[in-house]
Design a protein around this motif. Structure first.
Motif, PDB file in Angstrom:
ATOM      1  N   ARG A  26       0.830  -1.274  -0.123  1.00 51.59           N
ATOM      2  CA  ARG A  26       0.124   0.102   0.000  1.00 51.59           C
ATOM      3  C   ARG A  26       0.981   1.265   0.008  1.00 51.59           C
ATOM      4  NH1 ARG A  26      -4.685   0.220   4.191  1.00 51.59           N
ATOM      5  NH2 ARG A  26      -2.924  -0.105   5.878  1.00 51.59           N
ATOM      6  N   GLY A  27       2.016   1.224   0.735  1.00 49.04           N
ATOM      7  CA  GLY A  27       2.938   2.603   0.540  1.00 49.04           C
ATOM      8  C   GLY A  27       3.700   2.629  -0.671  1.00 49.04           C
ATOM      9  N   GLY A  28       3.639   1.763  -1.501  1.00 50.09           N
ATOM     10  CA  GLY A  28       4.226   1.985  -2.920  1.00 50.09           C
ATOM     11  C   GLY A  28       5.489   1.237  -2.768  1.00 50.09           C
ATOM     12  N   LYS A  29       6.032   0.394  -1.723  1.00 53.08           N
ATOM     13  CA  LYS A  29       7.203  -0.400  -1.678  1.00 53.08           C
ATOM     14  C   LYS A  29       7.255  -1.750  -2.189  1.00 53.08           C
ATOM     15  CE  LYS A  29      10.297  -2.449   1.743  1.00 53.08           C
ATOM     16  NZ  LYS A  29      10.705  -2.807   3.386  1.00 53.08           N
ATOM     17  N   ILE A  30       8.244  -1.987  -3.098  1.00 57.05           N
ATOM     18  CA  ILE A  30       8.358  -3.438  -3.850  1.00 57.05           C
ATOM     19  C   ILE A  30       8.468  -4.537  -2.746  1.00 57.05           C
ATOM     20  CG2 ILE A  30       9.364  -4.709  -5.367  1.00 57.05           C
ATOM     21  CD1 ILE A  30      10.174  -2.080  -7.009  1.00 57.05           C
ATOM     22  N   VAL A  31       7.729  -5.127  -2.543  1.00 54.79           N
ATOM     23  CA  VAL A  31       7.670  -6.428  -1.767  1.00 54.79           C
ATOM     24  C   VAL A  31       7.431  -7.694  -2.449  1.00 54.79           C
ATOM     25  CG1 VAL A  31       6.768  -4.904   0.289  1.00 54.79           C
ATOM     26  CG2 VAL A  31       5.410  -6.226  -1.306  1.00 54.79           C
ATOM     27  N   ASP A  32       8.073  -8.896  -1.770  1.00 52.92           N
ATOM     28  CA  ASP A  32       7.845 -10.382  -2.052  1.00 52.92           C
ATOM     29  C   ASP A  32       6.726 -10.771  -1.168  1.00 52.92           C
ATOM     30  OD1 ASP A  32       9.080 -13.281  -1.074  1.00 52.92           O
ATOM     31  OD2 ASP A  32       8.503 -12.700  -3.280  1.00 52.92           O
ATOM     32  N   THR A  33       6.339 -10.195  -0.076  1.00 55.31           N
ATOM     33  CA  THR A  33       5.247 -10.830   0.868  1.00 55.31           C
ATOM     34  C   THR A  33       4.329  -9.706   1.072  1.00 55.31           C
ATOM     35  OG1 THR A  33       6.720 -12.345   1.905  1.00 55.31           O
ATOM     36  CG2 THR A  33       4.539 -11.609   3.067  1.00 55.31           C
ATOM     37  N   VAL A  34       3.125  -9.769   0.801  1.00 56.09           N
ATOM     38  CA  VAL A  34       2.140  -8.801   0.940  1.00 56.09           C
ATOM     39  C   VAL A  34       1.122  -9.496   2.117  1.00 56.09           C
ATOM     40  CG1 VAL A  34       1.979  -8.165  -1.207  1.00 56.09           C
ATOM     41  CG2 VAL A  34       0.285  -9.786  -0.643  1.00 56.09           C
ATOM     42  N   ARG A  35       0.327  -8.491   2.876  1.00 51.74           N
ATOM     43  CA  ARG A  35      -0.537  -8.681   3.910  1.00 51.74           C
ATOM     44  C   ARG A  35      -2.072  -9.049   3.184  1.00 51.74           C
ATOM     45  NH1 ARG A  35      -0.553  -5.560   9.055  1.00 51.74           N
ATOM     46  NH2 ARG A  35      -2.285  -7.166   9.610  1.00 51.74           N
ATOM     47  N   ALA A  86       5.988 -15.228 -14.464  1.00 51.48           N
ATOM     48  CA  ALA A  86       6.961 -13.805 -14.450  1.00 51.48           C
ATOM     49  C   ALA A  86       7.479 -13.871 -12.872  1.00 51.48           C
ATOM     50  CB  ALA A  86       6.345 -12.597 -14.875  1.00 51.48           C
ATOM     51  N   LEU A  87       6.805 -13.977 -11.978  1.00 55.07           N
ATOM     52  CA  LEU A  87       7.355 -13.797 -10.609  1.00 55.07           C
ATOM     53  C   LEU A  87       6.275 -14.492  -9.757  1.00 55.07           C
ATOM     54  CD1 LEU A  87       5.536 -11.367  -9.376  1.00 55.07           C
ATOM     55  CD2 LEU A  87       7.343  -9.872 -10.118  1.00 55.07           C
ATOM     56  N   ALA A  88       6.533 -14.391  -8.333  1.00 52.68           N
ATOM     57  CA  ALA A  88       5.619 -14.912  -7.308  1.00 52.68           C
ATOM     58  C   ALA A  88       5.597 -14.085  -6.201  1.00 52.68           C
ATOM     59  CB  ALA A  88       6.057 -16.344  -6.866  1.00 52.68           C
ATOM     60  N   PHE A  89       4.607 -14.171  -5.348  1.00 53.19           N
ATOM     61  CA  PHE A  89       4.659 -13.484  -4.071  1.00 53.19           C
ATOM     62  C   PHE A  89       3.866 -14.383  -3.136  1.00 53.19           C
ATOM     63  CE2 PHE A  89       0.897 -12.218  -6.270  1.00 53.19           C
ATOM     64  CZ  PHE A  89      -0.347 -12.355  -5.192  1.00 53.19           C
ATOM     65  N   ASN A  90       4.181 -13.881  -1.717  1.00 55.17           N
ATOM     66  CA  ASN A  90       3.584 -14.654  -0.497  1.00 55.17           C
ATOM     67  C   ASN A  90       2.518 -13.736  -0.052  1.00 55.17           C
ATOM     68  OD1 ASN A  90       5.516 -16.868  -0.524  1.00 55.17           O
ATOM     69  ND2 ASN A  90       7.072 -15.391  -0.071  1.00 55.17           N
ATOM     70  N   VAL A  91       1.628 -14.503   0.551  1.00 56.10           N
ATOM     71  CA  VAL A  91       0.687 -13.777   1.505  1.00 56.10           C
ATOM     72  C   VAL A  91       0.700 -13.966   2.850  1.00 56.10           C
ATOM     73  CG1 VAL A  91      -2.055 -13.688   1.605  1.00 56.10           C
ATOM     74  CG2 VAL A  91      -1.006 -13.675  -0.704  1.00 56.10           C
ATOM     75  N   ASP A  92       0.595 -12.948   3.592  1.00 54.96           N
ATOM     76  CA  ASP A  92       0.459 -13.358   5.218  1.00 54.96           C
ATOM     77  C   ASP A  92      -1.054 -12.721   5.552  1.00 54.96           C
ATOM     78  OD1 ASP A  92       0.965 -13.190   7.867  1.00 54.96           O
ATOM     79  OD2 ASP A  92       2.102 -11.456   7.832  1.00 54.96           O
ATOM     80  N   ILE A  93      -1.451 -13.903   6.356  1.00 59.85           N
ATOM     81  CA  ILE A  93      -2.811 -13.693   6.809  1.00 59.85           C
ATOM     82  C   ILE A  93      -3.204 -13.101   7.966  1.00 59.85           C
ATOM     83  CG2 ILE A  93      -3.574 -15.491   4.782  1.00 59.85           C
ATOM     84  CD1 ILE A  93      -4.010 -17.598   7.350  1.00 59.85           C
ATOM     85  N   SER A  94      -1.852 -12.653   8.737  1.00 63.62           N
ATOM     86  CA  SER A  94      -2.138 -12.058  10.033  1.00 63.62           C
ATOM     87  C   SER A  94      -3.426 -10.893   9.868  1.00 63.62           C
ATOM     88  CB  SER A  94      -0.949 -11.146  10.427  1.00 63.62           C
ATOM     89  OG  SER A  94       0.239 -12.002  10.338  1.00 63.62           O
TER      90      SER A  94
END
Length: 429
Positions: free
Chosen positions: A292-301, A394-402
């Protein structure tokens, strides 16, 4: 058990740009210049300075690939675009010869490498069925016994005596697949062509391929649909940049393929040599996952929105371009697909995109994903006209369910999505 296919150290080299001059008619001045410069080219070759010696104009589509396949086995072949999958099948089908190495094939080979492979456009559907059967070495009586079944499966009964040059691509595909699957070659080679058909026909084809596999025939199957690979094959090989990097049980091979080569930092960039020349005028630059803040991440909430940005450039204007995202699970199952011109307003505004750099940006709302790792594929095409570029992994990302709905319960929840639904509880008595 008898070996149906034996591949030993095969390689295939192509000359870049050769197709552009293959059919050019040389003028007299071209012949004179070529004749005069020939001694110079020969001198360069002798001292090791020629372009040929430096391999500057050559590329290896396959290099040092070896494997054996026993009769009655079904082998999946997976890999990114440009990995060499189609080149391998063309060599096995004797469409092209390897530059190095040897191939031994035991039995008749039926191939479906692209829509209408082996069809003559001036012949009718009926004539092409008999011609394909003859090429496979079948007697006319054998083709007669399968003819009605082929026509019924293809659903082109009304047009069977019409020249196939007047068929739509869908009709072409139906008849081509029906011929390849029903004329009973000992070895069936199928490339990623089912994507041309509609969903109902794809399901029908996959069902037929399952039947073929159960009949004990040898099948090689290339697909970007990992669910189809998992369903139809027992073993799979993974190709990467023309080399065989892994062979094993299908589940292990698919897991290896989906996890290999992915960005671990939430960003994927494409180098010039990773983009096929046929993609022009479209050229991908980068794909990014941002929080949400615009930072490139591998894991999202899961409780926050996530933005996917696809940057690309056009070297010339393109009409009807649409850029799409394919989000899927690590098992190859699609979660959803979305295109940047799904909105009627954007569809009209960007009907024609001029040359330049672009970013197509999509926001995925909060409370969408369950805990897992997801893949993102990208596509650029003009609907019904042409596909410019496709990278299905192309790429992958993780999801944190906290903090996600239901996390007060310890047990995991099935399914790729975990929506926050508007529940109400009402006491009525």
């Amino acid at each position: 058990m008898t070996t149906a296919i034996s591949v030993k150290n095969i390689g295939k080299q192509y000359k870049i740009g050769a197709a552009e001059t293959k059919f050019r008619y040389n003028m007299l001045r071209d012949v004179i210049v070529d004749t005069v410069s020939a001694p110079i080219r020969l001198a360069k070759a002798m001292i090791g300075r020629s372009d040929r010696r430096l391999n500057q104009n050559y590329v290896w589509a396959l290099k040092d690939v070896s494997f054996d396949l026993e009769e009655g086995k079904v082998l999946g072949i997976v890999g990114r675009n440009g990995a060499g999958k189609s080149t391998l099948l063309k060599i096995l089908s004797r469409v092209t010869e390897p530059t190095t190495g040897t191939v031994s094939v035991r039995g008749r080979v039926g191939s479906l490498l692209e829509v209408g492979t082996g069809f003559h456009p001036e012949l009718t559907g009926r004539e092409n069925i008999y011609m394909n059967g003859a090429i496979l070495g079948m007697r006319r009586s054998e083709i007669d016994s399968k003819f009605d079944e082929i026509v019924d499966f293809s659903e082109v009964t009304q047009y069977i005596d019409t020249p196939v040059k007047r068929y739509s691509s869908g009709m072409y595909l139906r008849l081509a697949f029906a011929v390849a699957a029903h004329l009973e070659p000992e070895i069936l080679v199928v490339d990623e062509v089912l994507a041309v058909g509609d969903a109902e026909f794809q399901k029908k084809c996959l069902g037929k391929m399952g039947d073929v596999a159960q009949q004990g025939r040898t099948v090689l199957f290339v697909s970007h649909n990992m669910s189809a690979i998992l369903r139809l094959t027992q073993e799979a090989i993974v190709l990467n940049k023309g080399q065989l990097i892994m062979r094993g049980p299908t589940q292990e091979a698919v897991d290896y393929y989906l996890s290999s080569g992915q960005s671990q930092a939430g960003e994927r960039t494409w180098e010039a040599d990773e983009v096929p020349a046929a993609s022009a005028p479209f050229a991908p630059i980068s794909l990014k996952i941002k929080e949400r803040g615009g930072k490139i991440v591998d894991t999202v909430r899961s409780t926050e929105p996530v933005t996917v940005e696809f940057e690309y450039k056009l070297s010339s204007p393109v009409t009807g371009l649409r850029v799409g995202l394919y989000v899927g699970t690590m098992r190859g199952e699609y979660v959803f697909t979305s295109f940047d011109t799904d909105s009627p307003a954007l569809y009209e505004k960007f009907d024609t995109r001029s040359a330049g750099r672009y970013i197509s940006r999509a926001e995925i709302p909060a409370d969408m994903f369950n805990e897992s790792r997801y893949t993102v594929g990208v596509n650029a095409s003009s609907f019904g006209v042409r596909r410019y570029f496709m990278d299905e992994n192309a790429l992958a990302f993780n999801v944190d369910i906290s903090g996600a709905p239901g996390t007060q319960w310890a047990e995991p929840r099935v399914g790729p999505v975990r929506p926050r639904l508007a529940w109400k509880i009402e006491k009525i008595g």
